[in-house]
Design a protein around this motif. Structure first.
Motif, PDB file in Angstrom:
ATOM      1  N   GLU A 155       0.934  -1.148  -0.181  1.00  0.00           N
ATOM      2  CA  GLU A 155      -0.087  -0.060  -0.160  1.00  0.00           C
ATOM      3  C   GLU A 155       0.759   1.036   0.035  1.00  0.00           C
ATOM      4  OE1 GLU A 155      -3.850  -1.396   2.268  1.00  0.00           O
ATOM      5  OE2 GLU A 155      -2.721  -0.056   3.465  1.00  0.00           O
ATOM      6  N   LEU A 156       0.665   2.215  -0.708  1.00  0.00           N
ATOM      7  CA  LEU A 156       1.103   3.495  -0.668  1.00  0.00           C
ATOM      8  C   LEU A 156       0.297   4.569  -0.330  1.00  0.00           C
ATOM      9  CD1 LEU A 156       3.049   3.636  -4.460  1.00  0.00           C
ATOM     10  CD2 LEU A 156       4.011   3.551  -2.067  1.00  0.00           C
ATOM     11  N   LEU A 213       5.120   3.635   2.236  1.00  0.00           N
ATOM     12  CA  LEU A 213       5.185   2.250   1.170  1.00  0.00           C
ATOM     13  C   LEU A 213       4.971   1.204   2.425  1.00  0.00           C
ATOM     14  CD1 LEU A 213       6.998   0.695  -1.533  1.00  0.00           C
ATOM     15  CD2 LEU A 213       6.566  -0.506   0.488  1.00  0.00           C
ATOM     16  N   VAL A 214       3.758   0.473   2.510  1.00  0.00           N
ATOM     17  CA  VAL A 214       3.387  -0.375   3.384  1.00  0.00           C
ATOM     18  C   VAL A 214       3.506  -1.865   3.045  1.00  0.00           C
ATOM     19  CG1 VAL A 214       1.995  -0.950   5.344  1.00  0.00           C
ATOM     20  CG2 VAL A 214       2.146   1.354   4.684  1.00  0.00           C
ATOM     21  N   ARG A 215       4.012  -2.678   3.912  1.00  0.00           N
ATOM     22  CA  ARG A 215       4.204  -4.071   3.667  1.00  0.00           C
ATOM     23  C   ARG A 215       2.956  -4.751   4.169  1.00  0.00           C
ATOM     24  NH1 ARG A 215      10.531  -4.095   5.043  1.00  0.00           N
ATOM     25  NH2 ARG A 215       9.449  -2.712   6.280  1.00  0.00           N
ATOM     26  N   THR A 231      11.839   6.278 -10.109  1.00  0.00           N
ATOM     27  CA  THR A 231      12.235   5.800  -8.969  1.00  0.00           C
ATOM     28  C   THR A 231      12.451   4.293  -8.620  1.00  0.00           C
ATOM     29  OG1 THR A 231      11.801   8.061  -7.968  1.00  0.00           O
ATOM     30  CG2 THR A 231      12.505   6.162  -6.487  1.00  0.00           C
ATOM     31  N   ALA A 232      13.388   3.774  -8.240  1.00  0.00           N
ATOM     32  CA  ALA A 232      13.549   2.160  -8.081  1.00  0.00           C
ATOM     33  C   ALA A 232      13.786   1.962  -6.446  1.00  0.00           C
ATOM     34  CB  ALA A 232      14.344   1.461  -8.736  1.00  0.00           C
ATOM     35  N   VAL A 233      13.116   1.170  -5.980  1.00  0.00           N
ATOM     36  CA  VAL A 233      13.405   0.732  -4.746  1.00  0.00           C
ATOM     37  C   VAL A 233      13.269  -0.784  -4.449  1.00  0.00           C
ATOM     38  CG1 VAL A 233      11.040   1.176  -4.009  1.00  0.00           C
ATOM     39  CG2 VAL A 233      12.678   1.078  -2.172  1.00  0.00           C
ATOM     40  N   ASP A 234      13.994  -1.490  -3.722  1.00  0.00           N
ATOM     41  CA  ASP A 234      13.663  -2.835  -3.247  1.00  0.00           C
ATOM     42  C   ASP A 234      13.037  -2.795  -1.748  1.00  0.00           C
ATOM     43  OD1 ASP A 234      14.802  -3.981  -5.625  1.00  0.00           O
ATOM     44  OD2 ASP A 234      17.061  -4.426  -4.575  1.00  0.00           O
ATOM     45  N   VAL A 235      12.138  -3.751  -1.615  1.00  0.00           N
ATOM     46  CA  VAL A 235      11.427  -3.933  -0.468  1.00  0.00           C
ATOM     47  C   VAL A 235      12.005  -5.032   0.251  1.00  0.00           C
ATOM     48  CG1 VAL A 235       9.291  -4.144   0.447  1.00  0.00           C
ATOM     49  CG2 VAL A 235       9.571  -2.782  -1.497  1.00  0.00           C
ATOM     50  N   PRO A 236      12.620  -5.186   1.277  1.00  0.00           N
ATOM     51  CA  PRO A 236      13.162  -6.343   2.037  1.00  0.00           C
ATOM     52  C   PRO A 236      12.178  -6.904   2.676  1.00  0.00           C
ATOM     53  CG  PRO A 236      14.094  -4.243   2.942  1.00  0.00           C
ATOM     54  CD  PRO A 236      13.213  -3.941   1.828  1.00  0.00           C
ATOM     55  N   VAL A 237      12.152  -8.242   2.871  1.00  0.00           N
ATOM     56  CA  VAL A 237      11.410  -8.946   3.547  1.00  0.00           C
ATOM     57  C   VAL A 237      11.940 -10.287   4.018  1.00  0.00           C
ATOM     58  CG1 VAL A 237       9.162  -8.211   2.460  1.00  0.00           C
ATOM     59  CG2 VAL A 237      10.342 -10.401   1.631  1.00  0.00           C
TER      60      VAL A 237
END
Length: 225
Positions: A53-54, A86-88, A110-116
């Motif tokens: 979610e943004l 930005l919500v995981r 814009t590029a972003v990695d979302v770590p999990v």
């Protein structure tokens, strides 16, 4: 009578102004794209399954923007420049983080990695055809020590979009035969609707009892002829 006419004229003029404003509304020109990753590598998911979610603060009509992942763990959203939260989201094949919000500054592309941290991963996967059988060999790894296996599956399909929801053949592994860190095998017998094709798509999925979504391997194309 004149006052009524003037009121109607003002209302009509206001509608015209609002209509022009909507006509002149500019679509967002920036793009936020990225991947959901574990140890720097993208995680396979169900297409349009897990989501982000943004949120953007500071606007009267504050509402969330749903962002879904493609099956290779990538995502993309068209946005206006600005600061976003930005919500995981939960019910994903990864552990809920202590803080699930990442602040992202969007400016242009814009590029972003979302770590999990996934509950489980699957590595060393391979698929072999033998007559009408497809044998999958792979290793299941437990990443979160308290996680329990819910299911391990082999999927075969006509489409590259093959997963728990879309497939022509689903074979469940016997969980008693799955040992973490060691090779596991599943054999799928090609049904009539697949055996005469030139190729099929295959992947492995693993699910924790803590989530309804699977962690998937990358889809592989298996030649049948």
């Amino acid at each position: 009578m004149k006052m009524k006419f003037l009121s109607l004229l003002v209302a009509f003029t206001s509608l015209l102004v609002v209509g022009c404003e909507y006509d002149n509304f500019e679509a967002p020109k920036s793009t936020l794209s990225g991947r959901v990753v574990y140890e720097g590598k993208a995680i396979g998911v169900r297409n349009n399954g897990p989501q982000l979610e943004l949120w953007q603060d500071g606007y009267p009509l504050r509402s969330k923007i749903n962002v879904y992942f493609d099956q290779d763990g990538t995502f993309s959203a068209s946005l206006f420049d600005g600061t976003y939260k930005l919500v995981r989201m939960g019910d994903s094949p990864w552990l809920q983080q202590a803080t699930d919000t990442i602040i992202v500054q969007v400016k242009g592309n814009t590029a972003v990695d979302v770590p999990v941290t996934p509950y489980f991963t699957v590595t060393n996967e391979s698929f072999q055809k033998n007559n009408n059988n497809i044998t999958a060999n792979f290793t299941v790894n437990r990443i979160v020590g308290t996680a329990n296996l819910g299911a391990v599956c082999l999927y075969l399909g006509k489409s590259i979009l093959t997963d728990q929801v879309r497939q022509e053949l689903l074979v469940d592994a016997n969980l008693a035969n799955v040992t973490f860190g060691q090779q596991t095998s599943i054999v799928g017998v090609l049904p009539d609707k697949l055996k005469n094709l030139d190729y099929v798509y295959a992947r492995i999925g693993v699910k924790s009892t803590l989530s309804g979504e699977y962690y998937y391997t990358a889809v592989q194309k298996i030649a049948l002829k």
